[in-house]
Every structure is written in C-alpha cells, then in structure tokens.
Enzyme design. Structure first.
Site, PDB file in Angstrom:
ATOM      1  CG  ASP A   1      -1.996   1.052   1.136  1.00  0.00           C
ATOM      2  OD1 ASP A   1      -2.054   1.765   0.113  1.00  0.00           O
ATOM      3  OD2 ASP A   1      -2.767   1.191   2.105  1.00  0.00           O
ATOM      4  CE  LYS A   2       5.227   0.115  -4.693  1.00  0.00           C
ATOM      5  NZ  LYS A   2       6.629   0.095  -4.264  1.00  0.00           N
TER       6      LYS A   2
ATOM      7  CG  ASN B   1       9.363  -5.318  -6.683  1.00  0.00           C
ATOM      8  OD1 ASN B   1       9.529  -4.111  -6.876  1.00  0.00           O
ATOM      9  ND2 ASN B   1       9.783  -5.921  -5.573  1.00  0.00           N
TER      10      ASN B   1
ATOM     11  CG  MET C   1       6.987  -2.472  -7.914  1.00  0.00           C
ATOM     12  SD  MET C   1       5.907  -2.989  -9.238  1.00  0.00           S
ATOM     13  CE  MET C   1       4.559  -1.856  -9.053  1.00  0.00           C
ATOM     14  N   GLY C   2      10.345   0.436  -8.776  1.00  0.00           N
ATOM     15  CA  GLY C   2      11.076   1.702  -8.855  1.00  0.00           C
ATOM     16  C   GLY C   2      10.364   2.847  -8.159  1.00  0.00           C
ATOM     17  CG  PHE C   3      11.063   4.090  -4.582  1.00  0.00           C
ATOM     18  CD1 PHE C   3      10.878   2.845  -3.995  1.00  0.00           C
ATOM     19  CD2 PHE C   3      12.150   4.864  -4.152  1.00  0.00           C
ATOM     20  CE1 PHE C   3      11.746   2.378  -3.016  1.00  0.00           C
ATOM     21  CE2 PHE C   3      13.025   4.408  -3.170  1.00  0.00           C
ATOM     22  CZ  PHE C   3      12.825   3.162  -2.610  1.00  0.00           C
TER      23      PHE C   3
ATOM     24  CG  ASN D   1       9.484   2.106   3.393  1.00  0.00           C
ATOM     25  OD1 ASN D   1      10.024   2.788   2.527  1.00  0.00           O
ATOM     26  ND2 ASN D   1       9.938   0.915   3.756  1.00  0.00           N
TER      27      ASN D   1
ATOM     28  CB  SER E   1      14.449  -0.077  -3.228  1.00  0.00           C
ATOM     29  OG  SER E   1      14.069  -0.387  -4.552  1.00  0.00           O
TER      30      SER E   1
ATOM     31  CG  ASN F   1      13.687  -2.470  -8.166  1.00  0.00           C
ATOM     32  OD1 ASN F   1      14.426  -3.188  -8.826  1.00  0.00           O
ATOM     33  ND2 ASN F   1      12.806  -2.936  -7.309  1.00  0.00           N
ATOM     34  CB  THR F   2      15.828   3.858  -6.477  1.00  0.00           C
ATOM     35  OG1 THR F   2      14.408   3.761  -6.525  1.00  0.00           O
ATOM     36  CG2 THR F   2      16.234   5.320  -6.514  1.00  0.00           C
TER      37      THR F   2
ATOM     38  CE  LYS G   1      12.180  -3.538   3.508  1.00  0.00           C
ATOM     39  NZ  LYS G   1      10.777  -3.522   3.060  1.00  0.00           N
TER      40      LYS G   1
ATOM     41  CB  THR H   1      16.524  -8.287   4.135  1.00  0.00           C
ATOM     42  OG1 THR H   1      15.832  -9.320   3.419  1.00  0.00           O
ATOM     43  CG2 THR H   1      17.502  -8.878   5.092  1.00  0.00           C
ATOM     44  CG  ASN H   2      13.974  -3.755   0.214  1.00  0.00           C
ATOM     45  OD1 ASN H   2      13.210  -4.311  -0.587  1.00  0.00           O
ATOM     46  ND2 ASN H   2      13.940  -2.459   0.439  1.00  0.00           N
TER      47      ASN H   2
END
Ligand code: FMN
Length: 363
Positions: free
Chosen positions: A70-71, A116, A118-120, A144, A180, A182-183, A222, A250-251
């Site tokens: 739930d971003k 995933n 997603m890249g925020f 977060n 993450s 992805n960034t 995190k 962890t992530n």
C-alpha cells in the site's frame, strides 16, 4: 476460500493488474462499514490478541504488513481489519513519480516468489498525506520513506528529511528505505561512509521534531540482504551511534538463490518470498549478534508459516513483516501465523510472547 477461489481468479490477471484490482477493492471496502465488518469477522477476528510492547508502541500482535503493498496509504482501514498487528505504508517519495516501465512485477508460483522492479511508483507525499489524514486506523502505522529518482544521490538525505517533517504527525514509526534495488545508486547509502551522514541528518531532524511536537517517533532503517556479512557489524554500530530505534531485515535480493531452472529469474529487480528466506534469516542472526538487543530488529523475507515466524524471532527479530506470503496465501495467513506464535507462548508457560522468545533463545 482465498487459495481455492480468490487466488486462482487474481492469478489469471497480470501480477500488477491483480495488485491494483485488490487495492481498489480494499480501498472501496474501507469506505463501507458493512464491508469492513465483514472483513473483520471473516479474518481480523480469527487473529488472537498477542500484544507486544516495543519502541514505546503497543502492537496487538507482532506480524505486520511489509512496505510496498500500500504505497499511497489507500487501504489503511481494510488492511487493519484483516488483523495485521501493524501496517508499514509506502515507500512514499516527496514528489509523485511513475516508477519503472511495465511490466515490472512477476510471480514465480512454483517457488512462491515475486520479482519486482517497481522503482518507487508513488503518488508523492501530498497524496499520501491526504489519504492518511482521512483514514481510520486500528493498528500502528509505519511510514516507509524513499527518495525521488531525479534527486541526486548526494542530496538523498534532503528527501528523507522532507518525508520525516511532512509526515511526522501521522507515523507511529518511520522506515528509511535505503535498500531497494530498483532506484539507481540507492543502496550506496548503506556504505558505512554514506550511512553516517544520512543517519546524522535524520537524527538531528528528529530531535527538532521531538521538541516541536513533544513526541519522539522511532526510526527504523531497512537494509538489503545483499550487504556483505563483514559490513553488518559496522552498520549496526552506526545505527546505535545515531540513535536509530530499529533495523528492518530485509528488503528484496538481487541474487537468485534456487532459481536455476526458472526463466523468469532473468528479469531484473528484487526477489522476495521463499527463496529469500534463508538469507534474510542469516542477516537477522548476524544483526542480533552485532546488536545484542541494543535496538529492535524487524524480520522480513520469506516468512510464510508460523514456524518461519517463530524461527525468525528466535534468530533475533522482535517484530515480523510479510508481503509475498500474503500474496500466495492471502488473509488467512495472518491468523495462522499469530495462532502459531500464541501456541508457542502457551507451551512456554510465559505470560507474554516476548518472554517466551527470550526464554527459548536462552535454550
Ligand atoms: C511488489 C513488491 C513491492 C515492494 N515495494 C517495496 C517498497 O516500496 N518499499 C520497501 O521498503 N520494500 C518493498 N518491497 C519489499 C518488501 O517490503 C519486503 O521487504 C520483501 O518483499 C521481503 O518480504 P517477503 O519475502 O515477505 O515478500 C516490495 C516487495 C514486493 C514483492
């Protein structure tokens, strides 16, 4: 019902479509009190009370929803009614951003895993604030925080500080996401050289906010499962030195353990679910050795049974989170895990889960 009927229907959709469909449904349900009552009686009421008192917060049970589902804080009411002990919302970035091009979420059902990138994707703090301010919650909320893709990595601290300031009144705790995959360059912030500066900024800002609002909100950091074992003790010392309250381990991982014959393993991004379990458990153990109880450990990564949850607590976790297990097993998994932990408490003869865990760790 979830595994027999709902999951087969959802799994006919592309992974992200199924995700969006579910969130839309949960968000609508949140505005209808009969729907919330139904969700609570079907799921939330099956979850036993198993309170834990940690970081000055009373959690009704130790099992939370991990970040990323739930971003934008759209489904607080319905997700709380499912019986989670707390919700970690976000990752939210200061400004809205679309994230990476689709497809960017992939299910690996044989391994009960997800990849995933997603890249925020985030509606930004303004949308997040509007949603959270108009929501009813019945469980503690972690927020977060992330950085925008366009913010240079040298200025990343500005983004986290901005999140802290704007959302301070709404968080029971904050999670700082520097893990993450992805960034671009984000995980460089975990290096001992960069981490000290970032944590110093966060700690100073929190001091100011604590004075202004007369309330100290705990901060968790995190970390990735891909950090070197050798750097864990250094990270742990920095967290303590800068007055952080918790570490989330962890992530997702960029490694592909156990996915040798899986074509989707080649998709870029972070892997979560059962293949991550072993490494996340190992990191928890290493952190516990290094921290020796000085700050809280929140365990995430591949937890999909009550036994996984118990083992993670024995390894050092004080609180737990699930994401992939929830996708594969649905809301009944919450009651299954919390009931399993409650049984361990009863067997131990202790009056709280925390005492039962401490006793079992000594054996
Ligand atoms: C689709 C997806 C999106 C995620 N997005 C985020 C995120 O925005 N921020 C974050 O800190 N973690 C994110 N995560 C990582 C989870 O919070 C969790 O740390 C990880 O999935 C390991 O737990 P699991 O094995 O139970 O899924 C995401 C995970 C998935 C599967």
């Amino acid at each position: 019902m979830y595994e027999q009927f709902i999951r087969p229907l959802l799994f006919r959709l592309d992974a992200e479509e199924a995700h969006e469909f579910t969130l839309d449904w949960l968000s609508r349900a949140g505005h209808l009190s009969p729907a919330i009552s139904l969700i609570r009686s079907l799921y939330g009421k099956q979850v036993p009370e198993l309170p834990v008192e940690i970081m000055g917060i009373r959690f009704p049970n130790p099992l939370g929803l991990a970040a990323g589902l739930d971003k934008d804080a759209r489904c607080i009411h319905a997700l709380s009614a499912l019986g989670f002990g707390y919700l970690e919302l976000g990752t939210v970035t200061p400004e809205s951003q679309p994230g990476n091009p689709k497809p960017r979420m992939f299910r690996l059902p044989r391994q009960e895993a997800i990849i995933n990138r997603m890249g925020f994707n985030s509606g930004g703090i303004k949308v997040f604030l509007d949603n959270i301010a108009s929501s009813t919650k019945s469980a503690p909320i972690g927020i977060n925080l992330g950085k925008n893709a366009t913010t240079p990595i040298e200025q990343a601290a500005d983004d986290y500080v901005s999140g802290l300031k704007q959302l301070y009144l709404y968080a029971d705790y904050f999670a700082i996401n520097i893990s993450s995959p992805n960034t671009k360059n984000l995980r460089e912030l975990q290096s001992v050289a960069s981490l000290g500066n970032l944590l110093g900024r966060l700690s100073n800002q929190r001091k100011e906010l604590t004075e202004t609002f007369n309330r100290r909100v705990p901060i968790a950091v995190k970390i990735a499962p891909d950090v070197d074992n050798d750097s864990i003790a250094g990270i742990a010392e920095l967290l303590v030195e800068h007055d952080m309250d918790a570490v989330i381990a962890t992530n997702t991982t960029i490694a592909r353990p156990g996915l040798e014959h899986e074509p989707l393993a080649e998709e870029g991004g972070g892997l979560s679910g059962i293949p991550l379990k072993e490494r996340a458990l190992e990191i928890t153990k290493l952190l516990y050795q290094a921290l020796d109880g000085r700050i809280v450990i929140i365990g995430a990564g591949g937890i999909s049974t009550a036994e996984d949850a118990w083992q993670r607590m024995l390894a050092g976790a004080d609180l737990l989170q699930i994401y992939s297990g929830f996708v594969y097993h649905g809301p009944p998994l919450i009651a299954e895990i919390v009931k399993g932990l409650e049984e361990k408490r009863t067997e131990s003869g202790c009056s709280t889960l925390q005492e039962a865990v401490q006793q079992a760790r000594r054996i």
